[in-house]
Design an enzyme around this catalytic site. Structure first.
Site, PDB file in Angstrom:
ATOM      1  N   ARG A 106       0.833  -1.232   0.000  1.00 59.34           N
ATOM      2  CA  ARG A 106       0.000   0.000   0.000  1.00 59.34           C
ATOM      3  C   ARG A 106       0.861   1.273   0.000  1.00 59.34           C
ATOM      4  NH1 ARG A 106      -2.091  -3.646  -1.234  1.00 59.34           N
ATOM      5  NH2 ARG A 106      -3.807  -4.765  -0.332  1.00 59.34           N
ATOM      6  N   SER A 163     -10.190   0.993   3.539  1.00 60.50           N
ATOM      7  CA  SER A 163      -9.582   0.631   4.823  1.00 60.50           C
ATOM      8  C   SER A 163      -9.010   1.865   5.510  1.00 60.50           C
ATOM      9  CB  SER A 163      -8.444  -0.371   4.612  1.00 60.50           C
ATOM     10  OG  SER A 163      -8.966  -1.544   4.055  1.00 60.50           O
ATOM     11  N   GLU A 176      -4.009   3.931   6.570  1.00 58.33           N
ATOM     12  CA  GLU A 176      -3.859   3.640   5.139  1.00 58.33           C
ATOM     13  C   GLU A 176      -4.397   4.815   4.327  1.00 58.33           C
ATOM     14  OE1 GLU A 176      -4.635  -0.347   3.819  1.00 58.33           O
ATOM     15  OE2 GLU A 176      -5.566   0.357   1.969  1.00 58.33           O
TER      16      GLU A 176
HETATM   17  C1  LIG Z   1     -15.391   0.623  -0.714  1.00 55.61           C
HETATM   18  C2  LIG Z   1     -13.901   0.730  -0.893  1.00 55.61           C
HETATM   19  C3  LIG Z   1     -13.151  -0.441  -1.010  1.00 55.61           C
HETATM   20  C4  LIG Z   1     -11.762  -0.364  -1.178  1.00 55.61           C
HETATM   21  N1  LIG Z   1     -11.056  -1.520  -1.277  1.00 55.61           N
HETATM   22  C5  LIG Z   1      -9.710  -1.464  -1.449  1.00 55.61           C
HETATM   23  C6  LIG Z   1      -8.949  -2.675  -1.569  1.00 55.61           C
HETATM   24  O1  LIG Z   1      -9.448  -3.774  -1.563  1.00 55.61           O
HETATM   25  N2  LIG Z   1      -7.602  -2.555  -1.735  1.00 55.61           N
HETATM   26  C7  LIG Z   1      -6.978  -1.343  -1.780  1.00 55.61           C
HETATM   27  O2  LIG Z   1      -5.747  -1.301  -1.948  1.00 55.61           O
HETATM   28  N3  LIG Z   1      -7.678  -0.177  -1.663  1.00 55.61           N
HETATM   29  C8  LIG Z   1      -9.027  -0.209  -1.501  1.00 55.61           C
HETATM   30  N4  LIG Z   1      -9.737   0.943  -1.374  1.00 55.61           N
HETATM   31  C9  LIG Z   1      -9.018   2.240  -1.360  1.00 55.61           C
HETATM   32  C10 LIG Z   1      -8.889   2.901  -2.727  1.00 55.61           C
HETATM   33  O3  LIG Z   1      -9.952   2.527  -3.590  1.00 55.61           O
HETATM   34  C11 LIG Z   1      -7.556   2.562  -3.405  1.00 55.61           C
HETATM   35  O4  LIG Z   1      -6.448   2.982  -2.627  1.00 55.61           O
HETATM   36  C12 LIG Z   1      -7.460   3.229  -4.780  1.00 55.61           C
HETATM   37  O5  LIG Z   1      -6.342   2.726  -5.479  1.00 55.61           O
HETATM   38  C13 LIG Z   1      -7.361   4.748  -4.688  1.00 55.61           C
HETATM   39  O6  LIG Z   1      -7.512   5.250  -6.000  1.00 55.61           O
HETATM   40  P1  LIG Z   1      -8.101   6.681  -6.269  1.00 55.61           P
HETATM   41  O7  LIG Z   1      -7.956   6.947  -7.705  1.00 55.61           O
HETATM   42  O8  LIG Z   1      -9.482   6.807  -5.719  1.00 55.61           O
HETATM   43  O9  LIG Z   1      -7.080   7.570  -5.441  1.00 55.61           O
HETATM   44  P2  LIG Z   1      -7.419   8.813  -4.522  1.00 55.61           P
HETATM   45  O10 LIG Z   1      -8.136   8.342  -3.296  1.00 55.61           O
HETATM   46  O11 LIG Z   1      -8.035   9.878  -5.309  1.00 55.61           O
HETATM   47  O12 LIG Z   1      -5.947   9.228  -4.103  1.00 55.61           O
HETATM   48  C14 LIG Z   1      -5.148   8.391  -3.283  1.00 55.61           C
HETATM   49  C15 LIG Z   1      -3.699   8.862  -3.404  1.00 55.61           C
HETATM   50  O13 LIG Z   1      -3.267   8.651  -4.732  1.00 55.61           O
HETATM   51  C16 LIG Z   1      -2.838   9.877  -5.312  1.00 55.61           C
HETATM   52  N5  LIG Z   1      -3.196   9.831  -6.722  1.00 55.61           N
HETATM   53  C17 LIG Z   1      -4.412   9.680  -7.294  1.00 55.61           C
HETATM   54  N6  LIG Z   1      -4.318   9.718  -8.626  1.00 55.61           N
HETATM   55  C18 LIG Z   1      -3.015   9.911  -8.914  1.00 55.61           C
HETATM   56  C19 LIG Z   1      -2.278  10.072 -10.119  1.00 55.61           C
HETATM   57  N7  LIG Z   1      -2.851  10.035 -11.318  1.00 55.61           N
HETATM   58  N8  LIG Z   1      -0.943  10.281 -10.019  1.00 55.61           N
HETATM   59  C20 LIG Z   1      -0.314  10.327  -8.830  1.00 55.61           C
HETATM   60  N9  LIG Z   1      -0.960  10.195  -7.650  1.00 55.61           N
HETATM   61  C21 LIG Z   1      -2.297   9.983  -7.697  1.00 55.61           C
HETATM   62  C22 LIG Z   1      -3.562  10.963  -4.549  1.00 55.61           C
HETATM   63  O14 LIG Z   1      -2.920  12.209  -4.638  1.00 55.61           O
HETATM   64  C23 LIG Z   1      -3.534  10.362  -3.157  1.00 55.61           C
HETATM   65  O15 LIG Z   1      -2.262  10.577  -2.572  1.00 55.61           O
HETATM   66  C24 LIG Z   1     -11.127   0.900  -1.222  1.00 55.61           C
HETATM   67  C25 LIG Z   1     -11.892   2.072  -1.102  1.00 55.61           C
HETATM   68  C26 LIG Z   1     -13.255   1.991  -0.949  1.00 55.61           C
HETATM   69  C27 LIG Z   1     -14.068   3.257  -0.838  1.00 55.61           C
END
Ligand SMILES: Cc1cc2nc3c(=O)[nH]c(=O)nc-3n(C[C@H](O)[C@H](O)[C@H](O)COP(=O)(O)OP(=O)(O)OC[C@H]3O[C@@H](n4cnc5c(N)ncnc54)[C@H](O)[C@@H]3O)c2cc1C
Length: 294
Positions: free
Chosen positions: A161, A210, A281
């Site tokens: 992560r 999480s 996380e």
């Molecule tokens: C219901 C639910 C279930 C989930 N299950 C999981 C799971 O099973 N496993 C897991 O690992 N995570 C899980 N997550 C967390 C989340 O979905 C992941 O971490 C996901 O990869 C985040 O992606 P995002 O685009 O929404 O990032 P964001 O939440 O928008 O951003 C997270 C981080 O990534 C950075 N970021 C976003 N886009 C970019 C980019 N293009 N370039 C550089 N940095 C960037 C942001 O600045 C921030 O620091 C879950 C979340 C929810 C709500």
């Protein structure tokens, strides 16, 4: 030319639905618009905050003094060529999975219940069911105010992560290596994984995924939180899920401060009972932090 919006609430850009205004928001649709936005931020001395789906993010109620970037247009497109899937940093995992399925490419099914984007997946090295981004990622095109370069999986420093990307580095595009697989088998695997998710996690509530990382011992963070009696604990509009204790739900009117207060109490109670310091996380943005336990 990239346009800038002002005062957009982070609550509208995050899955938990909390967070105050962004100082500025740009939605670049091409690599050159992204580079233009990055140069603009650098020349104004503004910090950068990329928001994907905001599915792992808690933003300060007071807002964020940064140029917030949402990648759209070409930067959210997905293509396949033989066993390679190329996606814009803003492409959602759902669209990537849909394209992989249509092209008969397997290996991305593990991400079916991760509601993020390609860029967010790289940044967090997101994962589930014993697989994560490092298993499929070949390389990522990373843009900064100084220039744009392809970085290999190794250069991205993917760990549990975590990646070594800094906040100034924006994932504009990714390449995943997948493998031929019958679409019917992909569909079947996805159905099974989604059913497992629904049975154990609050998939129909507003959360940021999480709250804490698993500490690595016999018990996961969720089990420790549950054994510490935290399921159902509510502060303001934020509630520790009765379904899975490592999720905080927005019961309708939560603020980020409510979520933080729950996290502070949860960490303290787990430390008291298990002697373990849970590490968050979820990514914090703006002027928020968890106080030290001791
Ligand atoms: C219901 C639910 C279930 C989930 N299950 C999981 C799971 O099973 N496993 C897991 O690992 N995570 C899980 N997550 C967390 C989340 O979905 C992941 O971490 C996901 O990869 C985040 O992606 P995002 O685009 O929404 O990032 P964001 O939440 O928008 O951003 C997270 C981080 O990534 C950075 N970021 C976003 N886009 C970019 C980019 N293009 N370039 C550089 N940095 C960037 C942001 O600045 C921030 O620091 C879950 C979340 C929810 C709500």
């Amino acid at each position: 030319m990239v346009t800038i919006e002002h005062g957009v609430l982070l609550a509208r850009l995050t899955t938990i639905g909390t967070g105050g205004p962004a100082r500025a928001l740009a939605r670049p649709r091409t690599l050159s618009e992204l580079e233009e936005a990055l140069r603009l931020a650098a020349s104004e001395g503004l910090e950068i905050l990329v928001v994907g789906l905001g599915s792992n993010m808690l933003a300060a109620d007071e807002g964020v003094d940064a140029l917030v970037l949402r990648l759209e247009g070409e930067l959210a497109e997905v293509k396949t060529l033989e066993c390679l899937l190329t996606a814009g940093g803003g492409a959602t995992n759902a669209v990537c999975l849909h394209r992989a399925h249509a092209a008969g490419l397997g290996g991305f099914e593990f991400a079916c219940a991760i509601p993020g984007t390609a860029g967010g997946g790289v940044r967090m090295n997101a994962g589930a069911y014993e697989r994560d981004w490092s298993d499929i990622l070949v390389r990522a095109l990373v843009a900064t105010a100084e220039g744009t370069d392809w970085l290999s999986r190794k250069e991205l420093g993917l760990e549990y992560r975590h990646s070594s990307l800094s906040t100034e580095q924006v994932v504009a595009r990714v390449e995943y290596r997948l493998e031929p697989c019958a679409p019917v088998d992909i569909k079947q695997t996805v159905a099974e994984l989604v059913a497992r998710r629904k049975a154990t996690q609050p998939t129909n509530k507003r959360t940021f995924g999480s709250v804490f990382k698993n500490p690595g011992g016999e018990l996961g963070a969720g089990q420790m939180l549950e054994l510490s009696g935290l399921k159902g604990r509510r502060i303001g509009g934020a509630v520790i899920s009765a379904k899975h204790a490592n999720f905080i739900e927005n019961a309708g009117d939560a603020t980020s401060a409510d979520c933080i207060a729950l996290m502070v109490e949860a960490r303290w109670r787990v430390h008291e009972r298990f002697g373990v310091e849970l590490e968050r996380e979820v990514v914090f943005t703006g002027a928020i932090e968890l106080p030290a336990l001791t």
